[in-house]
Design a protein around this motif. Structure first.
Motif, short mmCIF file in Angstrom:
data_model
loop_
_atom_site.label_atom_id
_atom_site.label_comp_id
_atom_site.label_asym_id
_atom_site.label_seq_id
_atom_site.Cartn_x
_atom_site.Cartn_y
_atom_site.Cartn_z
N ALA A 126 87.89 15.01 33.57
CA ALA A 126 87.40 16.19 32.87
C ALA A 126 88.56 17.00 32.29
O ALA A 126 88.48 17.53 31.18
N LEU A 127 89.65 17.04 33.02
CA LEU A 127 90.77 17.91 32.65
C LEU A 127 91.57 17.39 31.46
O LEU A 127 91.87 18.13 30.51
N VAL A 128 91.92 16.10 31.47
CA VAL A 128 92.88 15.57 30.49
C VAL A 128 92.35 15.60 29.06
O VAL A 128 92.99 16.17 28.17
N PRO A 129 91.17 15.00 28.76
CA PRO A 129 90.72 15.05 27.36
C PRO A 129 90.37 16.46 26.91
O PRO A 129 90.55 16.81 25.74
N ALA A 130 89.87 17.29 27.83
CA ALA A 130 89.56 18.67 27.46
C ALA A 130 90.83 19.42 27.10
O ALA A 130 90.86 20.20 26.14
#
Length: 486
Positions: A126-130
């Motif tokens: 959830a964190l990286v592409p966001a």
């Protein structure tokens, strides 16, 4: 709407976000994720020592389970970010990753650690592409290559400090400390994001991706990685090994067929119709396999063949990543002027040259200055010409509605490469003895050469200069804090 509207009074417009501050916050969170991966490579031997009855191949699943789960979850997480809000998804991912890190530190068995690593991967997904989609949404298209290169340089910083920091942590407090270090970083990134990061989302909403397709993708990757990792233990020609690999290929084929016919596929294969997106992701897969294999094998070579302690290993591995950290920002600005292809093509060849250097000069007698250091500096130059520019080459030409999905696909392919880089390293090294060590590591270094050349060949198919993002769909910016959202 007039200025005395009650709605305007309740929700005054905020000043535009500072893109560089947003980049710093997004990069801090990405740094935590990338650091976690690097330090666990260094902690791997200490982790194995805590569970002496567990085989090398089985323990490697503490690395592989994370990358498989992350790869499978990145694409749907990227779609979630585009649809429900990139800032919202970023914050949820931060909380999940930080809490899962605490659980990993408390794990009492390899099975529990693998399970908690999967939870940690879901938070990272959830964190990286966001975080990358947030960066893309606040920068004008002409500054995207430089911004993404800086974001990518954070990964290089993590690689630079990771081995040393990890070595110091493991040497002082053991492998559990490499997970506990995520807690203060995650908390700081969360508080900063609440205050400074604007919300953005897609302008045209579509349905959530196919859940069955997500499951098929995860199953295919798991089976293929299982067959490669366990190939030595099961024997490569055995029915079990061949059956698992064949099963992985069949499930992967079913996933592709389903994705082509589904109205809302787990992976939108039409993205690969774009020339830049297609070839940049092929180059990403090739390069990441070699890069991950190099990093993992180097830790094992220094500790098992040269007999270095874990802190010394971390220190001598730092120069290569430091080269990337120093060069990436300026090379990102150069890529914005001349196009990513002009850097990627020579970059893959330079990286291949680092593998040839290792093949030519490395021996079982320790010689860091004369043998390893020059190879590390050549490799660092190759990495600085490649890794920071693969993502910007892949996503720069996408419509803004697909920033999250496109960056998620690129990061997922990077994780696929990392998964198979670890698995192939385990397979190529096999059971290393003092008499066979150099021959076994030669196999890995030849793989670096092949991966570097394949990267350059794929980059040749890129446009000479990537086009700007499609302006037809402008991302919807929403400055409303999560706590005030309806």
């Amino acid at each position: 709407m007039t200025s005395d509207s009650p709605v305007a009074e309740r929700r005054p417009a905020r000043p535009a976000a500072n893109p560089w501050a947003v980049l710093g916050i997004a990069s801090l969170a990405a740094f935590m994720v990338f650091l976690d991966t690097q330090v666990l490579f260094v902690a791997f031997e200490d982790l194995r020592a805590d569970f002496p009855d567990v085989s090398f191949a089985t323990m490697s699943w503490t690395l592989s389970a994370y990358t498989i789960a992350l790869a499978a979850a990145l694409v749907p997480a990227g779609r979630l970010a585009d649809r429900f809000g990139r800032r919202r998804t970023f914050l949820v991912g931060l909380v999940a990753f930080t809490l899962a890190s605490a659980l990993c530190a408390a794990a009492t068995s390899p099975a529990l650690l693998v399970a908690f690593r999967v939870l940690q991967a879901l938070g990272a997904a959830a964190l990286v592409p966001a975080s990358l989609a947030i960066v893309l949404s606040v920068f004008p298209s002409e500054k995207v290559p430089a911004a993404v290169a800086i974001w990518g340089a954070i990964a290089a910083l993590a690689a630079a400090v990771g081995p040393t920091a990890g070595g110091l942590l493991v040497d002082t407090w053991g492998w559990r400390s490499v997970f506990l270090i995520n807690l203060p970083v995650g908390a700081a990134a969360f508080l900063l994001a609440l205050r400074r990061v604007p919300e953005s989302r897609e302008a045209t909403q579509t349905r959530f991706p196919d859940p069955l397709g997500i499951g098929l993708l995860a199953a295919a990757l798991s089976l293929l990685a299982l067959g490669i990792v366990q190939g030595n233990d099961w024997e490569w020609g055995s029915a079990r090994t061949l059956g698992v690999l064949a099963g992985g290929l069949v499930v992967l084929a079913v996933f592709v067929v389903r994705s082509l016919g589904h109205p809302h596929p787990a992976l939108d294969l039409s993205l690969f119709g774009g020339r830049s997106f297609r070839w940049a992701n092929i180059a990403t897969a090739a390069f990441t396999i070699g890069f991950t294999a190099m990093f993992f094998a180097q830790v094992l070579f220094l500790t098992q063949v040269w007999g270095y302690g874990i802190v010394k290993t971390g220190l001598v591995m730092a120069p290569g990543p430091l080269v990337v950290m120093v060069l990436a920002p300026s090379l990102g600005r150069l890529a914005g002027r001349v196009g990513q292809r002009a850097l990627l093509v020579p970059g893959g060849l330079v990286y291949a040259a680092s593998g040839l250097w290792m093949l030519a000069v490395m021996t079982t007698e320790p010689n860091w200055v004369g043998h390893l250091l020059p190879g590390a500096l050549i490799g660092g130059l190759g990495v600085s010409l490649v890794i920071p520019h693969l993502t910007s080459a892949a996503v720069q030409g996408l419509p803004t509605d697909q920033f999250g999905a496109g960056s998620a696909v690129n990061q997922a392919i990077r994780q696929f490469g990392a998964t198979f880089g670890v698995a192939l390293t385990v397979a190529l090294l096999g059971t290393v003895t003092p008499a066979t060590a150099l021959d076994h590591f030669h196999r890995v270094w030849w793989m670096l050469v092949i991966c570097g050349v394949l990267t350059s060949l794929a980059a040749l198919a890129l446009p000479r200069k990537a086009r700007a993002a499609t302006p037809a769909a402008v991302p919807t910016l929403d400055p409303t804090p999560i706590g005030e959202a309806a």
